[in-house]
Write a protein that holds these residues in place. Structure first.
Motif, mmCIF file in Angstrom:
data_model
loop_
_atom_site.group_PDB
_atom_site.id
_atom_site.type_symbol
_atom_site.label_atom_id
_atom_site.label_comp_id
_atom_site.label_asym_id
_atom_site.label_seq_id
_atom_site.Cartn_x
_atom_site.Cartn_y
_atom_site.Cartn_z
ATOM 1 N N ALA A 165 -9.038 2.787 -7.688
ATOM 2 C CA ALA A 165 -8.045 3.605 -8.505
ATOM 3 C C ALA A 165 -7.155 4.693 -7.527
ATOM 4 O O ALA A 165 -6.072 5.089 -7.506
ATOM 5 C CB ALA A 165 -8.981 4.419 -9.616
ATOM 6 N N LYS A 166 -8.007 5.029 -6.335
ATOM 7 C CA LYS A 166 -7.417 6.173 -5.400
ATOM 8 C C LYS A 166 -6.579 5.570 -4.578
ATOM 9 O O LYS A 166 -5.572 6.014 -4.122
ATOM 10 C CB LYS A 166 -8.623 6.868 -4.632
ATOM 11 C CG LYS A 166 -9.556 7.643 -5.457
ATOM 12 C CD LYS A 166 -10.676 8.060 -4.413
ATOM 13 C CE LYS A 166 -11.569 9.077 -5.153
ATOM 14 N NZ LYS A 166 -12.661 9.492 -4.413
ATOM 15 N N ALA A 167 -6.878 4.046 -4.305
ATOM 16 C CA ALA A 167 -5.789 3.300 -3.251
ATOM 17 C C ALA A 167 -4.476 2.953 -4.094
ATOM 18 O O ALA A 167 -3.625 2.693 -3.484
ATOM 19 C CB ALA A 167 -6.457 2.370 -2.747
ATOM 20 N N ASP A 168 -4.512 2.560 -5.435
ATOM 21 C CA ASP A 168 -3.599 1.720 -5.846
ATOM 22 C C ASP A 168 -3.076 2.648 -7.481
ATOM 23 O O ASP A 168 -3.760 2.612 -8.365
ATOM 24 C CB ASP A 168 -4.136 0.411 -6.419
ATOM 25 C CG ASP A 168 -2.927 -0.332 -6.817
ATOM 26 O OD1 ASP A 168 -1.980 0.203 -7.387
ATOM 27 O OD2 ASP A 168 -3.194 -1.616 -7.137
ATOM 28 N N PRO A 169 -1.997 3.562 -7.377
ATOM 29 C CA PRO A 169 -1.665 4.054 -8.735
ATOM 30 C C PRO A 169 -1.375 3.265 -9.677
ATOM 31 O O PRO A 169 -1.863 3.660 -10.970
ATOM 32 C CB PRO A 169 -0.323 4.875 -8.243
ATOM 33 C CG PRO A 169 -0.408 5.061 -6.676
ATOM 34 C CD PRO A 169 -1.195 3.678 -6.302
ATOM 35 N N TRP A 170 -0.980 2.108 -9.533
ATOM 36 C CA TRP A 170 -0.886 1.329 -10.617
ATOM 37 C C TRP A 170 -1.992 0.741 -11.346
ATOM 38 O O TRP A 170 -2.166 1.142 -12.585
ATOM 39 C CB TRP A 170 -0.059 -0.140 -10.334
ATOM 40 C CG TRP A 170 0.080 -0.842 -11.586
ATOM 41 C CD1 TRP A 170 0.954 -0.948 -12.608
ATOM 42 C CD2 TRP A 170 -0.693 -2.140 -11.811
ATOM 43 N NE1 TRP A 170 0.732 -1.978 -13.539
ATOM 44 C CE2 TRP A 170 -0.181 -2.581 -13.089
ATOM 45 C CE3 TRP A 170 -1.928 -2.865 -11.400
ATOM 46 C CZ2 TRP A 170 -0.760 -3.604 -13.870
ATOM 47 C CZ3 TRP A 170 -2.350 -3.739 -11.820
ATOM 48 C CH2 TRP A 170 -1.866 -4.467 -13.198
ATOM 49 N N ALA A 171 -2.975 0.582 -10.536
ATOM 50 C CA ALA A 171 -4.494 0.355 -10.879
ATOM 51 C C ALA A 171 -5.230 1.353 -11.780
ATOM 52 O O ALA A 171 -5.677 1.320 -12.820
ATOM 53 C CB ALA A 171 -5.388 -0.104 -9.629
ATOM 54 N N ALA A 172 -5.004 2.583 -11.108
ATOM 55 C CA ALA A 172 -5.392 3.756 -11.735
ATOM 56 C C ALA A 172 -4.665 3.836 -13.238
ATOM 57 O O ALA A 172 -5.438 4.291 -14.133
ATOM 58 C CB ALA A 172 -5.158 5.009 -11.161
#
Length: 237
Positions: A165-172
């Motif tokens: 979540a912290k590394a990938d805004p889309w995933a978050a």
């Protein structure tokens, strides 16, 4: 900003109580064998009449996360029946024989619809997580991914969920944390930018699926999630 709270519903009464407790959505399952199986269209219609909140429906007819051409025809017909019964969206996810997201099959299955959908915890069974998440980005109308970050539960997958979540805004933006979710996980997830949460047993007295969803338990999760999402901005990656 408030978070999204989804509750598993096995009966119309579950949906009524989930709504009364402040849930945003129910996931309707016919049974909870092997992580959840499809309900009948009749049950979906009954749940739709019982609640005004969003209804998504589990689309899965057998153990495991694979499918084939013959079953795919059945699944597409079932999804059309669910939509006719008033479902707002679907919950599905299939893997190929190599343990990767079967993006082609998933795209074909959803091609007839216009509804949004959730890729369910099949994602946690993928052998190569980065490749699996990359495959999800190209799927049409996918707006949620139900994941524990681990094939076991959130307790074991929390670190991976937070890192992704912290590394990938889309995933978050699409992660819906669920699968053994506990209240003390919520602040950490909210800090990382996760705003959607899924509960099953924690919404029921004694954590038992033999009991109906309890309005008060759902309300406690509603309050917790909203407090954490509103007051804990995401930490920049």
């Amino acid at each position: 900003m408030s978070g999204l709270l989804e509750v598993i519903a096995l009966h119309p009464a579950d949906a009524e109580r989930a709504e009364a407790g402040g849930a945003d959505r129910v996931e309707v399952c016919g049974s909870l064998e092997d992580g959840g199986m499809s309900p009948t269209p009749q049950l979906v219609a009954q749940v739709r009449r019982a609640t005004s909140i969003q209804v998504r429906v589990m689309v899965r007819l057998r153990d495991g996360f694979g499918t084939d051409g013959g079953e795919a025809v059945r699944l597409r017909g079932l999804m059309a029946a669910y939509a006719d019964a008033g479902a707002d969206g679907m919950v599905l996810g299939f893997l190929n024989g190599l343990g990767d997201v079967d993006a082609g099959v998933c795209a074909e299955l959803v091609s007839d619809g216009t509804w949004p959908w959730t890729f369910h915890r099949a994602i946690d069974a993928c052998l190569e997580q980065d490749r699996a998440w990359a495959a999800l980005t190209g799927l049409p109308r996918l707006d949620q991914v139900l994941t524990a970050g681990s094939a076991r539960n959130v307790e074991h997958g929390l670190g991976d969920l937070l890192a992704r979540a912290k590394a990938d805004p889309w995933a978050a933006s699409v992660i819906m944390a669920g699968g053994g979710l506990q209240p003390d996980h919520v602040p950490w997830l909210a800090r990382a930018g996760v705003h959607a949460f899924h509960i099953g047993k924690p919404a029921r007295p004694g954590g038992s699926y033999k009991a109906y969803v309890d309005e008060g338990l759902v309300r406690s999760w509603r309050t917790l999630i909203d407090d954490e999402v509103r007051h804990r901005p995401a930490v920049p990656a």
